[in-house]
Design a protein around this motif. Structure first.
Motif, PDB file in Angstrom:
ATOM      1  N   VAL A 191       1.054  -1.208   0.200  1.00  0.00           N
ATOM      2  CA  VAL A 191      -0.033   0.283   0.187  1.00  0.00           C
ATOM      3  C   VAL A 191       0.756   1.191  -0.023  1.00  0.00           C
ATOM      4  N   ALA A 192       1.955   1.250   0.850  1.00  0.00           N
ATOM      5  CA  ALA A 192       2.891   2.420   1.160  1.00  0.00           C
ATOM      6  C   ALA A 192       3.535   2.594  -0.386  1.00  0.00           C
TER       7      ALA A 192
ATOM      8  N   PHE B  56       3.133   5.953  -5.594  1.00  0.00           N
ATOM      9  CA  PHE B  56       3.161   6.161  -6.774  1.00  0.00           C
ATOM     10  C   PHE B  56       1.894   6.975  -7.474  1.00  0.00           C
ATOM     11  N   ALA B  57       0.935   6.779  -6.644  1.00  0.00           N
ATOM     12  CA  ALA B  57       0.093   7.410  -7.068  1.00  0.00           C
ATOM     13  C   ALA B  57       0.182   9.116  -6.781  1.00  0.00           C
ATOM     14  N   PHE B  58       0.694   9.431  -5.622  1.00  0.00           N
ATOM     15  CA  PHE B  58       0.931  10.780  -5.230  1.00  0.00           C
ATOM     16  C   PHE B  58       2.412  11.172  -5.474  1.00  0.00           C
TER      17      PHE B  58
ATOM     18  N   PHE C 127      -5.125   5.630  -5.776  1.00  0.00           N
ATOM     19  CA  PHE C 127      -5.619   6.340  -7.079  1.00  0.00           C
ATOM     20  C   PHE C 127      -6.946   7.161  -7.265  1.00  0.00           C
ATOM     21  N   ILE C 128      -7.710   6.565  -6.257  1.00  0.00           N
ATOM     22  CA  ILE C 128      -8.885   7.346  -6.466  1.00  0.00           C
ATOM     23  C   ILE C 128      -8.839   8.705  -5.748  1.00  0.00           C
TER      24      ILE C 128
ATOM     25  N   PRO D 101      -2.154   2.221 -17.339  1.00  0.00           N
ATOM     26  CA  PRO D 101      -0.741   3.098 -17.413  1.00  0.00           C
ATOM     27  C   PRO D 101       0.595   2.014 -16.654  1.00  0.00           C
ATOM     28  N   TYR D 102       1.764   2.442 -16.992  1.00  0.00           N
ATOM     29  CA  TYR D 102       2.971   2.047 -16.312  1.00  0.00           C
ATOM     30  C   TYR D 102       3.068   0.337 -16.029  1.00  0.00           C
ATOM     31  N   ASN D 103       2.548  -0.234 -16.896  1.00  0.00           N
ATOM     32  CA  ASN D 103       2.356  -1.822 -16.851  1.00  0.00           C
ATOM     33  C   ASN D 103       3.898  -2.369 -17.751  1.00  0.00           C
TER      34      ASN D 103
END
Lengths: 333, 262
Positions: free
Chosen positions: A130-131, A136-138, A271-272, B260-262
């Motif tokens: 999760v970290a 990655f998302a942020f 990601f949401i 993306p990013y796969n």
């Protein structure tokens, strides 16, 4: 005058009803049904492996690990055991979808409630999977990851302390209320008999049987939660959320409610959250990412099935207010 | 087989129902893998998770089937059976029947409304200035920018966030038609769903397009368009727009989502 009044009242009521009905009938159509099915199945496909793993581990603990062993492992010191429980996720990266069965088994096996709950709250967030997903998302805002992990620890730790202070009796529903194979009328104190009386192969078969029984017992709440989660994704328009995004307190509350409703798994919710980052306060995004994995619809169903109602209500309230406080502090800095 | 007590018989039907449900889920997962539909639900990177699910469901199915066929083995150490009511199986049966009854399909344009189209939002914000721009130098040299499955998110965010770098350039891209409120009759957005984990986290992402023939295409129609990037008016501001020079209606692609990013 009286009649006119009545008349106008009726008209507005009718209008209101008509607009409600037309909204509902707008929502019920083929395209939405297809979208609902796809989102529902995707939540289930994503959650199933974690759920199954959880019931297998739970059944394995039941059949192979004695309560004495567990009691020996747990540190006697309360603070220490809560802190260790908060960081266990680093070794066992689990998703929130499957936490409740394991936690119930741990409590049945004599793990103190405060540590089991701290583990349940922290492990789905404080873990490498999760970290990295959050980082990655942020990737444009690295402080989000640290805030998420830090606040998750804060909430889990203090909830554990709270439970230790106020709930020292057994908070599990009694076996009569639950009806289950795994410890049904036989009572879970037969666990130690299992350990000695049967051969390894027998125990393995019994493990799979227990796991499948628990899968049916817990899985239906997971499915119910997934159904509601998918529904709210279809029905809740984002514009409603977007209008409150910048307000410090309301944005926190609405993002937490949103997290509770959509019940997305903890490895996907970053990601949401990131998709909201342009029009929501940072505190509310962190609240979304901390509260969602801890308490959401699908977990709540399972919690209510497992623990006493009063305990679940207190647990949800404490977690929610700790999340909100932490998020508010983030917003004020 | 020997005649049984009533209680054992009850347990039997339950084991049968459980076995059928487990078989149903295994069939569903295997069928999704075999027909290569998995990418319609989750990121193909996570296909290992599906194998894990199957690997755990199959032994459960076997045990439940054995419990049904050889009830004595199950009742060995279970002096009293469960009292699982019938309604307990309803969620499982409902999900299974929904999964098999509704045809396979992809997320359609209806969801864009409740998800919120992102391109319009990111235009307003300025927070994207410090993002890494892996494609910028490559795109700056090209006259024709090809937006593909692989570069979709980066390419579209380049166009949306730095339109001044690209005005006058040609672009080719594929997506489905979606109209947000406030568009004129010859404007629409060309959108695709971007998915990280599973379709539950899908985000519609796209570019605004402009063509006189726009009104002939309903929301959700898949198009491959070619056009020139320019700025046009939308609501109170200016947004980057693809002024379409040629376009072609296509079938829903086999890989409709962008991972993306796969």
């Amino acid at each position: 005058m009286y009649f006119i009044f009545l008349d106008s009242e009726e008209v507005t009521l009718e209008n209101l009803l008509a607009s409600r009905l037309s909204y509902i009938s707008d929502m019920i159509n083929w395209n939405n049904a297809v979208n609902f099915k796809i989102i529902l199945l995707s939540i289930i496909i994503e959650a199933f492996p974690f759920m199954l793993l959880s019931v297998i581990v739970s059944a394995f603990l039941h059949n192979f690990v004695s309560e004495d062993t567990i009691r020996r492992i747990i540190p006697k010191n309360k603070l220490l055991s809560i802190i260790i429980a908060c960081f266990l996720g680093i070794v066992f990266p689990v998703c929130d979808c499957g936490m409740v069965p394991i936690v119930r088994r741990l409590v049945l096996k004599g793990v103190p409630l405060h540590s089991a709950i701290a583990f349940m709250l922290a492990a789905p967030i404080i873990n490498p999977v999760v970290a990295s997903a959050t980082a990655f998302a942020f990737r444009t805002n690295s402080s989000a990851v640290l805030l998420r992990l830090g606040i998750a620890f804060f909430v889990a730790f203090f909830t554990g302390m709270f439970i230790d202070a106020f709930f020292n009796k057994n908070q599990l529903k009694t076996s009569l209320q639950i009806h289950t194979h795994t410890h049904g009328c036989c009572g879970h104190n037969t666990a130690n008999q299992h350990l000695h009386e049967y051969s390894c192969a027998d125990k393995l078969i019994q493990t799979v049987r227990d796991a499948s029984n628990e899968f049916f017992e817990m899985g239906r709440y997971l499915l119910l939660g997934a159904i509601f989660g998918a529904l709210s994704q279809i029905v809740l328009p984002r514009e409603i959320l977007a209008t409150v995004g910048k307000h410090s307190l309301i944005s926190i509350g609405s993002m937490m409610l949103f997290a509770f409703l959509i019940s997305v798994c903890s490895s996907a919710d970053a990601f949401i959250a990131a998709s909201f980052s342009t029009n929501f306060s940072l505190g509310s995004l962190v609240a979304f990412m901390v509260f969602g994995p801890m308490i959401d619809l699908k977990n709540l169903f399972m919690l209510l099935h497992t623990f006493k109602i009063r305990f679940v209500i207190w647990l949800s309230l404490v977690v929610a207010s700790l999340c909100a406080i932490a998020a508010y502090i983030v917003n004020s800095i | 087989m020997t005649p049984r007590k009533k209680r054992v018989k009850l347990f039997n039907t339950e084991a049968l129902v459980k076995a059928v449900i487990l078989l149903g889920f295994v069939t569903l997962l295997v069928w999704l893998v075999l027909t290569e539909q998995l990418p319609l639900y989750i990121n193909p990177r996570f296909s290992l998770l599906i194998e894990l699910s199957c690997g755990l469901l199959i032994p459960m199915f076997i045990i439940q089937l054995l419990d049904f066929l050889i009830p004595d083995c199950a009742s060995n150490d279970l002096p009293c059976h469960t009292h699982t009511g019938r309604w307990h199986f309803i969620p499982f049966l409902a999900v299974l029947s929904l999964a098999f009854a509704l045809p396979d399909n992809t997320l359609n344009a209806n969801l864009v409304n409740s998800k919120g189209l992102n391109s319009q939002i990111s235009v307003i914000s300025t927070s994207s200035q410090d993002q890494p721009r892996p494609l910028a130098s490559e795109f700056h040299q090209q006259k024709l920018i090809k937006v593909t499955n692989l570069n979709y998110t980066e390419a579209v965010s380049e166009i949306n966030n730095f339109p001044q770098d690209y005005t006058g350039k040609n672009v080719v891209m594929t997506g489905f038609v979606f109209r947000s409120p406030g568009l004129t009759s010859n404007q629409f957005s060309l959108v695709r769903y971007v998915i990280m984990c599973c379709t539950a986290d899908s985000l519609p992402y796209g570019v605004m397009c402009e063509t006189a023939a726009g009104k002939n295409y309903a929301d959700g129609t898949w198009l491959t368009v070619e056009g020139v990037i320019k700025m046009s008016k939308y609501e109170d501001g200016e947004v980057p727009t693809v002024k379409i020079t040629s376009m072609q209606q296509i079938d829903v692609p086999k890989d409709p989502y962008v991972y993306p990013y796969n």
